[in-house]
Design a protein around this motif. Structure first.
Motif, short mmCIF file in Angstrom:
data_model
loop_
_atom_site.label_atom_id
_atom_site.label_comp_id
_atom_site.label_asym_id
_atom_site.label_seq_id
_atom_site.Cartn_x
_atom_site.Cartn_y
_atom_site.Cartn_z
N ASN A 133 4.84 -13.53 48.14
CA ASN A 133 5.28 -14.38 49.25
C ASN A 133 4.76 -15.82 49.13
OD1 ASN A 133 6.57 -12.21 50.48
ND2 ASN A 133 4.71 -11.62 51.61
N LEU A 134 3.96 -16.10 48.10
CA LEU A 134 3.34 -17.42 47.98
C LEU A 134 4.34 -18.57 48.00
CD1 LEU A 134 0.42 -16.75 45.47
CD2 LEU A 134 0.23 -17.49 47.85
N PRO A 135 5.49 -18.49 47.33
CA PRO A 135 6.44 -19.61 47.40
C PRO A 135 6.87 -19.93 48.83
CG PRO A 135 6.98 -18.16 45.58
CD PRO A 135 5.93 -17.46 46.35
N VAL A 136 7.08 -18.88 49.63
CA VAL A 136 7.47 -19.10 51.03
C VAL A 136 6.34 -19.77 51.79
CG1 VAL A 136 8.15 -17.96 53.18
CG2 VAL A 136 9.03 -17.13 50.98
N TYR A 137 5.11 -19.30 51.57
CA TYR A 137 3.97 -19.88 52.28
C TYR A 137 3.78 -21.35 51.91
CZ TYR A 137 2.71 -14.99 53.24
OH TYR A 137 2.72 -13.69 53.64
N ARG A 138 3.94 -21.66 50.62
CA ARG A 138 3.81 -23.06 50.20
C ARG A 138 4.87 -23.93 50.86
NH1 ARG A 138 3.91 -20.69 44.82
NH2 ARG A 138 1.78 -20.11 44.19
N GLU A 139 6.09 -23.42 50.92
CA GLU A 139 7.19 -24.19 51.52
C GLU A 139 6.92 -24.45 53.00
OE1 GLU A 139 12.00 -23.70 52.34
OE2 GLU A 139 10.99 -22.39 50.90
N LYS A 140 6.44 -23.44 53.70
CA LYS A 140 6.13 -23.59 55.13
C LYS A 140 5.01 -24.61 55.32
CE LYS A 140 8.63 -20.27 57.20
NZ LYS A 140 9.55 -20.51 58.34
N ALA A 141 3.94 -24.48 54.54
CA ALA A 141 2.81 -25.40 54.67
C ALA A 141 3.23 -26.83 54.39
CB ALA A 141 1.68 -24.97 53.74
N LYS A 142 4.01 -27.01 53.33
CA LYS A 142 4.44 -28.36 52.95
C LYS A 142 5.30 -29.00 54.04
CE LYS A 142 6.48 -30.98 49.13
NZ LYS A 142 7.27 -31.85 50.02
N PHE A 185 5.20 -28.50 57.28
CA PHE A 185 4.35 -28.92 58.40
C PHE A 185 3.50 -30.13 58.02
CE2 PHE A 185 4.94 -24.49 60.06
CZ PHE A 185 5.57 -24.86 61.24
N LEU A 186 2.99 -30.14 56.79
CA LEU A 186 2.18 -31.29 56.35
C LEU A 186 3.02 -32.55 56.27
CD1 LEU A 186 -0.05 -29.66 53.57
CD2 LEU A 186 -0.76 -30.40 55.84
N ASP A 187 4.26 -32.43 55.77
CA ASP A 187 5.14 -33.60 55.72
C ASP A 187 5.44 -34.13 57.11
OD1 ASP A 187 5.17 -33.39 53.00
OD2 ASP A 187 7.15 -32.42 52.88
N ALA A 188 5.44 -33.24 58.10
CA ALA A 188 5.69 -33.65 59.49
C ALA A 188 4.41 -34.10 60.19
CB ALA A 188 6.32 -32.50 60.27
N GLY A 189 3.28 -34.09 59.48
CA GLY A 189 2.02 -34.53 60.07
C GLY A 189 1.38 -33.52 61.00
N ASN A 190 1.80 -32.25 60.92
CA ASN A 190 1.29 -31.22 61.82
C ASN A 190 0.30 -30.34 61.05
OD1 ASN A 190 0.81 -29.22 63.70
ND2 ASN A 190 2.96 -28.97 64.27
N SER A 204 -4.64 -28.72 45.66
CA SER A 204 -4.27 -30.12 45.82
C SER A 204 -4.43 -30.59 47.26
CB SER A 204 -2.82 -30.34 45.35
OG SER A 204 -1.90 -29.70 46.24
N VAL A 205 -4.12 -29.70 48.20
CA VAL A 205 -4.29 -30.03 49.62
C VAL A 205 -5.77 -30.22 49.94
CG1 VAL A 205 -4.00 -29.21 51.99
CG2 VAL A 205 -2.16 -28.89 50.32
N VAL A 206 -6.60 -29.29 49.49
CA VAL A 206 -8.03 -29.37 49.75
C VAL A 206 -8.61 -30.63 49.11
CG1 VAL A 206 -10.26 -28.27 49.29
CG2 VAL A 206 -8.31 -26.88 50.00
N GLU A 207 -8.17 -30.94 47.91
CA GLU A 207 -8.67 -32.13 47.22
C GLU A 207 -8.29 -33.40 47.99
OE1 GLU A 207 -10.53 -34.54 44.40
OE2 GLU A 207 -10.70 -32.40 44.86
N GLY A 208 -7.11 -33.41 48.57
CA GLY A 208 -6.71 -34.57 49.37
C GLY A 208 -7.59 -34.77 50.59
N ARG A 209 -7.93 -33.68 51.26
CA ARG A 209 -8.82 -33.78 52.43
C ARG A 209 -10.21 -34.23 51.99
NH1 ARG A 209 -5.39 -32.93 56.99
NH2 ARG A 209 -7.31 -33.25 58.13
N ARG A 210 -10.66 -33.74 50.85
CA ARG A 210 -11.98 -34.15 50.35
C ARG A 210 -12.00 -35.65 50.05
NH1 ARG A 210 -14.72 -35.19 45.78
NH2 ARG A 210 -12.88 -34.93 44.49
#
Length: 581
Positions: free
Chosen positions: A221-230, A232-237, A260-266
């Motif tokens: 299910n990882l591709p679906v989870y990545r798509e969902k996360a991306k 929301f992140l693109d929408a700033g949520n 990559s997301v964690v690295e961006g927050r760091r």
């Protein structure tokens, strides 16, 4: 029926496990629900029997991650050939109204199909559904000699059956299924006929296998989870994205997109820290850690640096607030420090400035002052007393809020509620002498002696009836009745009237205050002249200071009250002392 504490019980099975592992391991699905009765997709042909029990599981958020969680248990009540009915029990809070359709169920023991009578029943099942049998007692290699540990027993496992049984039971209770399976299987090698070990070894191993199957399916299910996360992140949520990022972390902690997301927050945290934006740096670090599995040591170190910057700023803000006389603002700033760094080297000294005042050593005349016609016999004779060592005394009586923190920290019983309303800044009442002693010990101190109390109450001004002079009105203190500044029928917020010469509030009126000493009616005639501690014994304890429901006479600095130590009342409070640094 619902048991709130049941929410802590975490399962390691999911609906995918049912499809992958099949009924042979002890799983099925819910196909219908009517109140507390559910229909299961497995029946007698699958090995279901009346009285069997198990759990209903659902993937929910738990501990910041999506985890399969037990939401109810069940007991089979009726069994048909292809389905069965069960009664739900111990439904977790929040799932009473859940339809539960399609949710997997895990039986407490593997299902064993009945022996088939004809050749057709012995046909080999299709490869897509064929499963390895769950481990049973016969699957474990028997020891060469009954009661002797096998040679291949791992060093971590004991050969003592009693110890193995205890360890296995503890692992089972903690729902550490891998460890429980290992221990029960080891026990079976020593005691092959133990019925509990037979049942639990198979059940624990089934749960482990189901968890492994569920994890494998979750990774698809990882591709679906990545798509969902991306999205929301693109929408700033960010808050909405966290759920999907945590699912990614649970399925694959090393996922490249998650990294990559964690690295961006760091990176954002490092920039905020470099610019002195410590609050922003803390938020960025916390966001990164919320979706990291396991938490990144580098980000944890970065969070520590950001926290240190916050603490330094809050300490300085509190210093400035106190210098301006804004005590509430200083307390708020230093409370923030206490919340994240309770052992900070400079915090205790600062908080002492808010709650305690230094009382110097000195000599005073204790007891009835000249020309005071209201003195009782127990206030005489007037005599010189030396307080040989300086000490710290709480500036105000212990408040409702302070005592609540003590109760929450220690588990001690709360003070009984008085017959009137009180705010958090009112003095706590109803506390008996033993509870007052316990509070002061928790606060790093003790109750004052009667001599220390009167010396402090006089505030360095000998020869006066009251801490402020020889007359009294409702402008001075809270006592029986109202008028002037005293607008309170019952207790008043601590510090509502002027402080005495030592900077202490409410040393006369508002609430009586416990002292450490046993009460002695004629103690003054023979008390020591230096640091008297009261008589060696006595059934009652001393109270001082008067209160909101007593006449002015009791507010005199020399007035001595007493009560049995278990006699807390609606007009009695206390304050503490401790050694001066």
């Amino acid at each position: 029926m619902r048991t709130p504490c049941f929410s802590a019980r975490i399962a390691v099975v999911t609906a995918v496990a049912v499809l992958c592992a099949g009924a042979a391991l002890g799983f099925g699905r819910i196909t219908a629900r009517n109140g507390d009765v559910v229909t299961l997709s497995v029946g007698s042909r699958d090995g279901v029997e009346a009285g069997m029990s198990g759990d209903v599981v659902k993937v929910v958020e738990a501990g910041g991650q999506a985890q399969p969680t037990v939401i109810a248990s069940f007991v089979v009540t009726e069994v048909g050939e292809r389905s069965s009915r069960a009664r739900l029990e111990r439904i977790q809070a929040g799932f009473d109204g859940d339809p539960m359709l399609g949710l997997p169920v895990a039986f407490d023991r593997p299902l064993k199909k009945p022996e088939a009578a004809g050749p057709a029943a012995q046909a080999t099942p299709p490869p897509s559904t064929q499963q390895a049998p769950a481990p049973t007692a016969s699957a474990a290699p028997p020891p060469a000699t009954q009661g002797t540990p096998p040679a291949n027993l791992t060093p971590q496992l004991s050969g003592d059956p009693v110890q193995l049984l205890n360890q296995a039971g503890a692992a089972w209770d903690r729902q550490e299924w891998e460890r429980a399976a290992e221990l029960y299987e080891a026990l079976l090698r020593v005691m092959p006929d133990d019925p509990m070990a037979v049942k639990r070894a198979a059940a624990a191993r089934a749960k482990v296998q189901a968890a492994q199957a569920a994890l494998a399916q979750e990774r698809t299910n990882l591709p679906v989870y990545r798509e969902k996360a991306k999205a929301f992140l693109d929408a700033g949520n960010w808050n909405a994205a966290v759920e999907w990022l945590q699912r990614i972390a649970a399925a694959d902690p090393n996922d490249a997109y998650l990294a990559s997301v964690v690295e961006g927050r760091r990176h954002d945290a490092e920039r905020a820290l470099a610019e002195g934006r410590f609050d922003d740096a803390v938020r960025e670090c916390q966001a990164a850690l919320a979706v990291s599995a396991p938490p990144s040591p580098a980000i944890k170190a970065l969070l520590g640096q950001a926290r240190a910057g916050q603490v330094k700023r809050w300490l300085a803000e509190g210093d400035g607030d106190l210098a301006r006389g804004d005590v509430p603002a200083a307390r708020a700033a230093w409370d923030r420090v206490a919340a994240v760094d309770p052992h900070n080297a400079g915090l205790d000294e600062r908080l002492t400035k808010l709650d305690w005042v230094r009382i110097p050593a000195g000599t005073f005349e204790m007891g009835c002052v000249p020309a005071d016609v209201e003195c009782a016999a127990n206030e005489k004779p007037r005599h010189a007393v030396t307080i040989d060592t300086p000490f710290l005394m709480m500036i105000r009586p212990v408040t409702v809020a302070q005592y609540r923190r003590f109760v929450q920290s220690t588990g001690r019983a709360a003070a009984p509620a008085p017959a009137f309303a009180q705010g958090d800044d009112h003095p706590v009442v109803g506390v008996d002498w033993n509870d007052a002693v316990a509070y002061c010990s928790w606060a790093g101190g003790r109750l004052p002696t009667e001599a220390e109390w009167e010396y402090a109450a006089r505030g360095g001004q000998d020869g006066l009836k009251y801490p402020w002079g020889n007359s009294i009105s409702h402008e001075n203190a809270n006592f029986k009745g109202t008028g002037g500044r005293d607008q309170w029928k019952y207790t008043s917020p601590v510090g509502s009237f002027d402080a005495n010469g030592f900077g202490l509030f409410d040393m006369a009126g508002n609430v009586w205050e416990w002292c450490a000493d046993p009460y002695g009616e004629t103690y003054y005639a023979s008390s020591p002249s230096v640091d008297p501690q009261g008589p060696p014994s006595g059934s009652s304890r001393v109270l001082r200071g008067g209160s909101w429901d007593f006449d002015p006479k009791s507010l005199r600095a020399s007035f001595r009250g007493w009560i049995l130590p278990w006699g807390g009342c609606d007009s009695g409070g206390f304050r503490c002392v401790r050694p001066a640094p």
